[in-house]
Design a protein around this motif. Structure first.
Motif, PDB file in Angstrom:
ATOM      1  N   ALA A 325      30.299   5.725  -6.473  1.00 19.45           N
ATOM      2  CA  ALA A 325      30.945   4.895  -7.494  1.00 19.45           C
ATOM      3  C   ALA A 325      31.036   3.434  -7.095  1.00 19.45           C
ATOM      4  N   ASP A 326      31.074   3.166  -5.792  1.00 22.77           N
ATOM      5  CA  ASP A 326      31.312   1.788  -5.361  1.00 22.77           C
ATOM      6  C   ASP A 326      30.211   1.181  -4.517  1.00 22.77           C
ATOM      7  N   ARG A 327      29.156   1.958  -4.172  1.00 24.79           N
ATOM      8  CA  ARG A 327      28.110   1.363  -3.348  1.00 24.79           C
ATOM      9  C   ARG A 327      26.836   2.200  -3.373  1.00 24.79           C
ATOM     10  N   LEU A 328      25.766   1.554  -2.877  1.00 30.14           N
ATOM     11  CA  LEU A 328      24.474   2.204  -2.674  1.00 30.14           C
ATOM     12  C   LEU A 328      24.214   2.257  -1.178  1.00 30.14           C
ATOM     13  N   LEU A 329      23.910   3.437  -0.684  1.00 29.52           N
ATOM     14  CA  LEU A 329      23.601   3.614   0.738  1.00 29.52           C
ATOM     15  C   LEU A 329      22.127   3.972   0.865  1.00 29.52           C
ATOM     16  N   ILE A 330      21.385   3.150   1.596  1.00 29.80           N
ATOM     17  CA  ILE A 330      19.946   3.360   1.793  1.00 29.80           C
ATOM     18  C   ILE A 330      19.712   3.776   3.234  1.00 29.80           C
ATOM     19  N   THR A 331      18.988   4.864   3.424  1.00 27.50           N
ATOM     20  CA  THR A 331      18.663   5.346   4.763  1.00 27.50           C
ATOM     21  C   THR A 331      17.158   5.569   4.853  1.00 27.50           C
ATOM     22  N   VAL A 332      16.530   4.937   5.830  1.00 29.98           N
ATOM     23  CA  VAL A 332      15.098   5.109   6.058  1.00 29.98           C
ATOM     24  C   VAL A 332      14.926   5.584   7.503  1.00 29.98           C
ATOM     25  N   VAL A 333      14.326   6.742   7.671  1.00 28.80           N
ATOM     26  CA  VAL A 333      14.142   7.338   8.996  1.00 28.80           C
ATOM     27  C   VAL A 333      12.665   7.641   9.184  1.00 28.80           C
ATOM     28  N   ASP A 334      12.125   7.299  10.380  1.00 28.85           N
ATOM     29  CA  ASP A 334      10.736   7.659  10.687  1.00 28.85           C
ATOM     30  C   ASP A 334      10.692   8.381  12.027  1.00 28.85           C
TER      31      ASP A 334
END
Length: 386
Positions: A325-334
């Motif tokens: 509701a209050d944020r976007l969390l972006i996770t990129v893992v390689d």
């Protein structure tokens, strides 16, 4: 009639002074001489005398140099005025030349020098009144001293206004310079993201191409297609970015064509052509974010995938967007080599991402995934308050 002529003359002198201060001072000197001469035209005010007229006129002549030598002009006009007061009866209603030189001193000098000179004007005005015999007339005496005080205060007020205007101009120039620096930094980050990503894809495909030409012609063809697509995409984005710099009214449309989250599928597809297996998933309900916030989120994913291709020698990567509701969390893992040392990388790309996200109130961190090989990048972007 006389008042209208004086008003028109003062207006002309002010306009001329804005264009040429020296010529304005010449006109002002002539105007003071005209006012001195006009005193003889008022019936019963002054008695004509060639000597007194020459003395009074001589007191105005130094005003031509009042801006360049305010103190010397002050002494010259004051000295001649004191001599005139001692010899001439009755005198002009006001010592016009002295008042103008006093105003100039108050408007140009500062600190103790200004106050010391102002004190001399006060002493000289009292001496002129005594020499002329006006000291016995209290009302006339205090009227003239009040005028001296008022003119000096007007000069100080003028200097204060000039200082404030100069401060405003400096502040405006500083803000423009800061804004230009921010814009240059933003454009540099855009250039890094666009060129760095495209070059990384092209290098990977170019290195693999010769190995595949004979053994796997179909894969070689795909590699060259990926190089071509990466180059075309980079050129398109660069043209959009350069369009922002134009001053011909195209900046609005060019800025609106910056990549957004809707472009992530295309980005992932291009990266897959380079041999990196990428999985893209989203959880939660996507929020409506401003274009610049979406561009920042897009660049996070682009930089992470570019690093996986260019530096980490990874074979797999996952991109995850978690909406709340209050944020976007972006996770990129390689699964590449992971960060060097303690993971506190100082690469320009990651530093640029940190600055980009700071503009929209976001934050970024990166480290080695727990209990495994690779690199994990996490970005948190608030849904409001940019």
């Amino acid at each position: 009639m006389i008042e209208s002529v004086l008003s028109a003359a003062l207006s002309l002198a002010r306009k001329t002074a804005r264009r040429s201060p020296e010529l304005g001072d010449v006109l002002l000197t002539l105007l003071v001489m005209a006012v001195i001469a006009a005193g003889y035209l008022v019936p019963g005010l002054l008695r004509w005398g060639t000597g007194r007229f020459l003395l009074e006129t001589a007191s105005a002549l130094p005003l031509v140099w009042r801006r360049r030598h305010p103190i010397l002009v002050g002494f010259a006009t004051g000295g001649v005025t004191l001599l005139t007061s001692a010899l001439v009866h009755p005198a002009q209603p006001f010592p016009y030349a002295v008042l103008i030189s006093e105003y100039t001193v108050a408007a140009q000098l500062r600190g103790r020098l200004r106050m010391g000179t102002g004190s001399l004007y006060l002493i000289g005005s009292i001496a002129a009144e005594v020499l002329h015999g006006r000291g016995r007339d209290a009302q006339d005496f205090f009227t003239n001293l009040t005028v001296v005080f008022a003119v000096f205060l007007l000069g100080m007020l003028r200097q204060s206004q000039q200082d404030q205007s100069a401060a405003l101009i400096r502040d405006r120039e500083a803000k423009l310079e800061r804004a230009a620096a921010v814009e240059r930094a933003r454009i540099a980050r855009e250039m890094h993201d666009i060129v760095g990503h495209a070059v990384a894809l092209m290098v990977v495909q170019a290195e693999a191409g010769p190995l595949l030409v004979h053994a796997h012609p179909d894969k070689a063809e795909a590699a060259f297609d990926a190089i071509s697509a990466a180059g075309r995409d980079a050129m398109t984005q660069l043209r959009r970015l350069l369009g922002i710099l134009k001053d011909d009214g195209e900046a609005g449309p060019a800025r609106s064509l910056q990549p957004t989250l809707a472009s992530l599928d295309e980005l992932v597809a291009r990266v897959r052509l380079s041999g990196l297996s990428v999985q893209l998933e989203q959880t939660g309900t996507p929020l409506t974010l401003p274009a610049n916030v979406q561009t920042a989120a897009y660049r996070v994913v682009q930089e992470a995938l570019t690093n996986a291709l260019k530096h980490a020698e990874a074979s797999q990567a996952s991109v995850r967007l978690d909406w709340s509701a209050d944020r976007l969390l972006i996770t990129v893992v390689d699964d590449g080599r992971g960060p060097a040392g303690d993971g506190a990388s100082t690469g320009q790309g990651l530093i640029g991402l940190r600055e980009r996200l700071a503009v929209v109130g976001g934050a970024i961190s990166w480290a080695r995934p727990p209990n495994r090989r690779g690199f994990a990048l996490t970005a948190s972007i608030p849904a409001k308050g940019w």
